[in-house]
Motif scaffolding. Structure first.
Motif, PDB file in Angstrom:
ATOM      1  N   CYS A   1     -61.488  13.556 -22.455  1.00  0.00           N
ATOM      2  CA  CYS A   1     -61.340  12.251 -21.825  1.00  0.00           C
ATOM      3  C   CYS A   1     -59.933  11.674 -21.880  1.00  0.00           C
ATOM      4  CB  CYS A   1     -62.305  11.257 -22.471  1.00  0.00           C
ATOM      5  SG  CYS A   1     -61.922  10.908 -24.216  1.00  0.00           S
ATOM      6  N   GLY A   2     -59.020  12.244 -22.671  1.00  0.00           N
ATOM      7  CA  GLY A   2     -57.725  11.609 -22.848  1.00  0.00           C
ATOM      8  C   GLY A   2     -57.895  10.269 -23.545  1.00  0.00           C
ATOM      9  N   VAL A   3     -57.308   9.209 -22.992  1.00  0.00           N
ATOM     10  CA  VAL A   3     -57.449   7.876 -23.577  1.00  0.00           C
ATOM     11  C   VAL A   3     -58.608   7.119 -22.943  1.00  0.00           C
ATOM     12  CG1 VAL A   3     -55.041   7.713 -24.274  1.00  0.00           C
ATOM     13  CG2 VAL A   3     -55.719   6.925 -21.995  1.00  0.00           C
ATOM     14  N   ALA A   4     -59.488   7.833 -22.235  1.00  0.00           N
ATOM     15  CA  ALA A   4     -60.756   7.319 -21.712  1.00  0.00           C
ATOM     16  C   ALA A   4     -60.592   6.253 -20.634  1.00  0.00           C
ATOM     17  CB  ALA A   4     -61.635   6.798 -22.852  1.00  0.00           C
ATOM     18  N   SER A   5     -59.575   6.385 -19.795  1.00  0.00           N
ATOM     19  CA  SER A   5     -59.411   5.418 -18.709  1.00  0.00           C
ATOM     20  C   SER A   5     -60.556   5.494 -17.715  1.00  0.00           C
ATOM     21  CB  SER A   5     -58.076   5.654 -17.990  1.00  0.00           C
ATOM     22  OG  SER A   5     -56.997   5.329 -18.835  1.00  0.00           O
ATOM     23  N   TRP A   6     -61.081   6.697 -17.487  1.00  0.00           N
ATOM     24  CA  TRP A   6     -62.208   6.848 -16.554  1.00  0.00           C
ATOM     25  C   TRP A   6     -63.397   6.036 -17.057  1.00  0.00           C
ATOM     26  CZ3 TRP A   6     -66.994   9.786 -16.340  1.00  0.00           C
ATOM     27  CH2 TRP A   6     -67.502   9.953 -15.042  1.00  0.00           C
ATOM     28  N   GLY A   7     -63.736   6.205 -18.330  1.00  0.00           N
ATOM     29  CA  GLY A   7     -64.842   5.445 -18.900  1.00  0.00           C
ATOM     30  C   GLY A   7     -64.570   3.951 -18.934  1.00  0.00           C
ATOM     31  N   ALA A   8     -63.318   3.573 -19.171  1.00  0.00           N
ATOM     32  CA  ALA A   8     -62.967   2.161 -19.248  1.00  0.00           C
ATOM     33  C   ALA A   8     -63.204   1.459 -17.917  1.00  0.00           C
ATOM     34  CB  ALA A   8     -61.510   2.007 -19.680  1.00  0.00           C
ATOM     35  N   TYR A   9     -62.784   2.088 -16.829  1.00  0.00           N
ATOM     36  CA  TYR A   9     -62.921   1.453 -15.516  1.00  0.00           C
ATOM     37  C   TYR A   9     -64.312   1.593 -14.931  1.00  0.00           C
ATOM     38  CZ  TYR A   9     -58.021   0.228 -15.260  1.00  0.00           C
ATOM     39  OH  TYR A   9     -56.799  -0.355 -15.504  1.00  0.00           O
ATOM     40  N   LEU A  10     -65.153   2.410 -15.538  1.00  0.00           N
ATOM     41  CA  LEU A  10     -66.555   2.461 -15.115  1.00  0.00           C
ATOM     42  C   LEU A  10     -67.373   1.320 -15.707  1.00  0.00           C
ATOM     43  CD1 LEU A  10     -67.399   6.284 -15.269  1.00  0.00           C
ATOM     44  CD2 LEU A  10     -67.416   4.837 -13.223  1.00  0.00           C
ATOM     45  N   LEU A  11     -66.876   0.694 -16.765  1.00  0.00           N
ATOM     46  CA  LEU A  11     -67.638  -0.361 -17.436  1.00  0.00           C
ATOM     47  C   LEU A  11     -67.951  -1.517 -16.487  1.00  0.00           C
ATOM     48  CD1 LEU A  11     -65.869  -0.482 -20.926  1.00  0.00           C
ATOM     49  CD2 LEU A  11     -68.204   0.276 -20.448  1.00  0.00           C
ATOM     50  N   LYS A  12     -66.999  -1.893 -15.647  1.00  0.00           N
ATOM     51  CA  LYS A  12     -67.251  -3.016 -14.740  1.00  0.00           C
ATOM     52  C   LYS A  12     -68.225  -2.639 -13.632  1.00  0.00           C
ATOM     53  CE  LYS A  12     -63.302  -2.421 -11.574  1.00  0.00           C
ATOM     54  NZ  LYS A  12     -62.070  -3.072 -11.063  1.00  0.00           N
ATOM     55  N   ARG A  13     -68.540  -1.349 -13.535  1.00  0.00           N
ATOM     56  CA  ARG A  13     -69.548  -0.882 -12.585  1.00  0.00           C
ATOM     57  C   ARG A  13     -70.894  -0.647 -13.275  1.00  0.00           C
ATOM     58  NH1 ARG A  13     -64.463   0.886 -11.267  1.00  0.00           N
ATOM     59  NH2 ARG A  13     -63.897   0.925  -9.053  1.00  0.00           N
ATOM     60  N   ASP A  14     -71.019  -1.175 -14.497  1.00  0.00           N
ATOM     61  CA  ASP A  14     -72.245  -1.068 -15.295  1.00  0.00           C
ATOM     62  C   ASP A  14     -72.607   0.378 -15.603  1.00  0.00           C
ATOM     63  OD1 ASP A  14     -72.815  -3.696 -15.844  1.00  0.00           O
ATOM     64  OD2 ASP A  14     -74.027  -3.991 -14.045  1.00  0.00           O
ATOM     65  N   ILE A  15     -71.609   1.214 -15.811  1.00  0.00           N
ATOM     66  CA  ILE A  15     -71.828   2.603 -16.205  1.00  0.00           C
ATOM     67  C   ILE A  15     -71.242   2.799 -17.597  1.00  0.00           C
ATOM     68  CG2 ILE A  15     -71.285   5.022 -15.708  1.00  0.00           C
ATOM     69  CD1 ILE A  15     -71.256   4.304 -12.746  1.00  0.00           C
ATOM     70  N   MET A  16     -72.084   3.281 -18.524  1.00  0.00           N
ATOM     71  CA  MET A  16     -71.656   3.534 -19.897  1.00  0.00           C
ATOM     72  C   MET A  16     -71.279   5.003 -20.043  1.00  0.00           C
ATOM     73  SD  MET A  16     -71.659   0.955 -22.016  1.00  0.00           S
ATOM     74  CE  MET A  16     -72.029   1.598 -23.638  1.00  0.00           C
ATOM     75  N   THR A  17     -70.073   5.242 -20.519  1.00  0.00           N
ATOM     76  CA  THR A  17     -69.552   6.604 -20.593  1.00  0.00           C
ATOM     77  C   THR A  17     -69.365   7.037 -22.035  1.00  0.00           C
ATOM     78  OG1 THR A  17     -68.363   6.249 -18.510  1.00  0.00           O
ATOM     79  CG2 THR A  17     -67.699   8.140 -19.845  1.00  0.00           C
TER      80      THR A  17
END
Length: 375
Positions: A32-48
């Motif tokens: 994931c690296g620094v998890a930017s993908w997961g971070a920006y999915l949070l506002k789309r109600d997706i938990m990564t």
């Protein structure tokens, strides 16, 4: 990693598969690296669930947790990922450097295990789109990249995955909703052996398998194996298929309702002591999550709960937690949790000490071992 930013990259994915309609709630980001993908999915109600190895040049998982994004130290090697089968609606790899085609596709077979029926696998970066002229910047030959993508495509076909689309640097596959057609086509595609005797949820210190993890059986090709899930946010309080099917002995819909009510009341009491709703606490760990009632009671607050189910629990309930739309992991609390120091704001333990009352908890240092007996 994302030249136009992770938010724009996710918009590109959303143009290809629906991310905001509630069907996709749980995701896993490998490397994931620094998890930017997961971070920006949070506002789309997706938990990564973001994971990356302990890196020699940067503690990327620590950076992710300090940003308030759920993440763990982890690597795809010889052991199963510490998550139950059919846990994630979506899996993702962007330049994650995992050799997906090696070892007869064993790593993709593991992704298949943790991916829900009908779930998506997203691959971006090399070798995808090797035909475009900028492949020269990847410092690899066209022949090498083509061979790698062909191998990945072959493994995906053996898993009975459907190629949804390939556009620019993105390629997306979808897992079948059941194995009815897959079993019929085994001789055609030389599908790996389906491990009938395997416990698909058993993931703590368990070797990866070279065979496909079996889905719950169904005779109707239109049925979702294991049961369909509600859309988010209804999913959080709906009865999960693992409970409604009776697959976990002793766990009923009534027990789920009671657990939800219990933690709703307790969290209301906690709020008088700890400012949970004020934004001061972000990363929360539930050391003994059971059915995920604590996480459900906190779901309306700006916190992210890492639900852990002790590996030696009498009942394996982590699959239920994922079916409710929350994330978590198995953990033996006689061992260190795979994270960095000082990365959780709040740790919550309910009933965990009784599980370990007859065991030694060891803390291993470089030269000595300190053991604590819980009485």
């Amino acid at each position: 990693m994302f030249p136009r930013g992770a938010d724009a990259y996710i918009d590109d994915i959303n143009a290809l598969i629906p991310l905001t309609k509630g069907d996709i709630r749980t995701a896993i980001d490998t490397g994931c690296g620094v998890a930017s993908w997961g971070a920006y999915l949070l506002k789309r109600d997706i938990m990564t669930m973001s994971f990356a190895p302990r890196d020699t040049h940067a503690a990327q998982v620590q950076f992710a947790l300090e940003r308030g994004v759920p993440a763990m130290i982890g690597v795809m090697a010889s052991k199963r990922l510490p998550y139950p089968a059919r846990a994630f609606d979506m899996a993702h790899c962007s330049r994650c450097l995992i050799p997906w085609m090696n070892y007869d596709g064993m790593y993709l077979i593991e992704v298949d295990r943790v991916l829900r029926p009908g779930g998506y696998w997203i691959l971006s970066g090399p070798p995808i789109n090797w035909k475009k002229k900028y492949w020269r910047g990847w410092e690899r030959t066209q022949e090498d990249l083509k061979q790698e993508q062909d191998s990945i495509e072959s493994v995906a076909k053996r898993l009975c995955w459907k190629k949804v689309i390939e556009k620019n640097d993105l390629a997306i596959w979808q897992k079948p909703i059941n194995h009815v057609e897959c079993i019929k086509s085994r001789k055609v595609y030389k599908t790996p052996h389906i491990c009938k005797s395997d416990n698909p949820d058993m993931a703590w210190e368990r070797d990866m398998e070279s065979g496909i993890t079996p889905l719950p059986e169904t005779s109707d090709p239109n049925d979702v194996a294991g049961g369909a899930l509600e859309k988010w946010p209804e999913r959080a309080f709906a009865v999960p298929p693992r409970i409604s099917s009776g697959s976990i002995p002793g766990i009923t819909a009534e027990k789920l309702r009671e657990d939800n009510q219990l933690w709703k009341e307790r969290v209301e009491h906690y709020k008088r002591i700890v400012p949970i709703s004020k934004g001061r606490y972000r990363n929360v760990m539930d050391v003994n999550a059971y059915l995920g009632g604590f996480a459900a009671a906190l779901s309306k607050y700006p916190v992210r709960v890492m639900n852990t189910v002790p590996a030696n629990s009498n009942q394996d309930t982590l699959g239920v937690i994922y079916e409710r739309g929350f994330i978590g992991t198995y953990q033996d609390w006689c061992e260190a949790f795979p994270t960095y120091p000082r990365t959780y704001d709040l740790s919550h333990a309910g009933g965990v000490f009784s599980i370990y009352q007859d065991r030694w908890i060891g803390f291993l240092g470089r030269k000595e071992r300190l053991c604590l007996r819980i009485q």
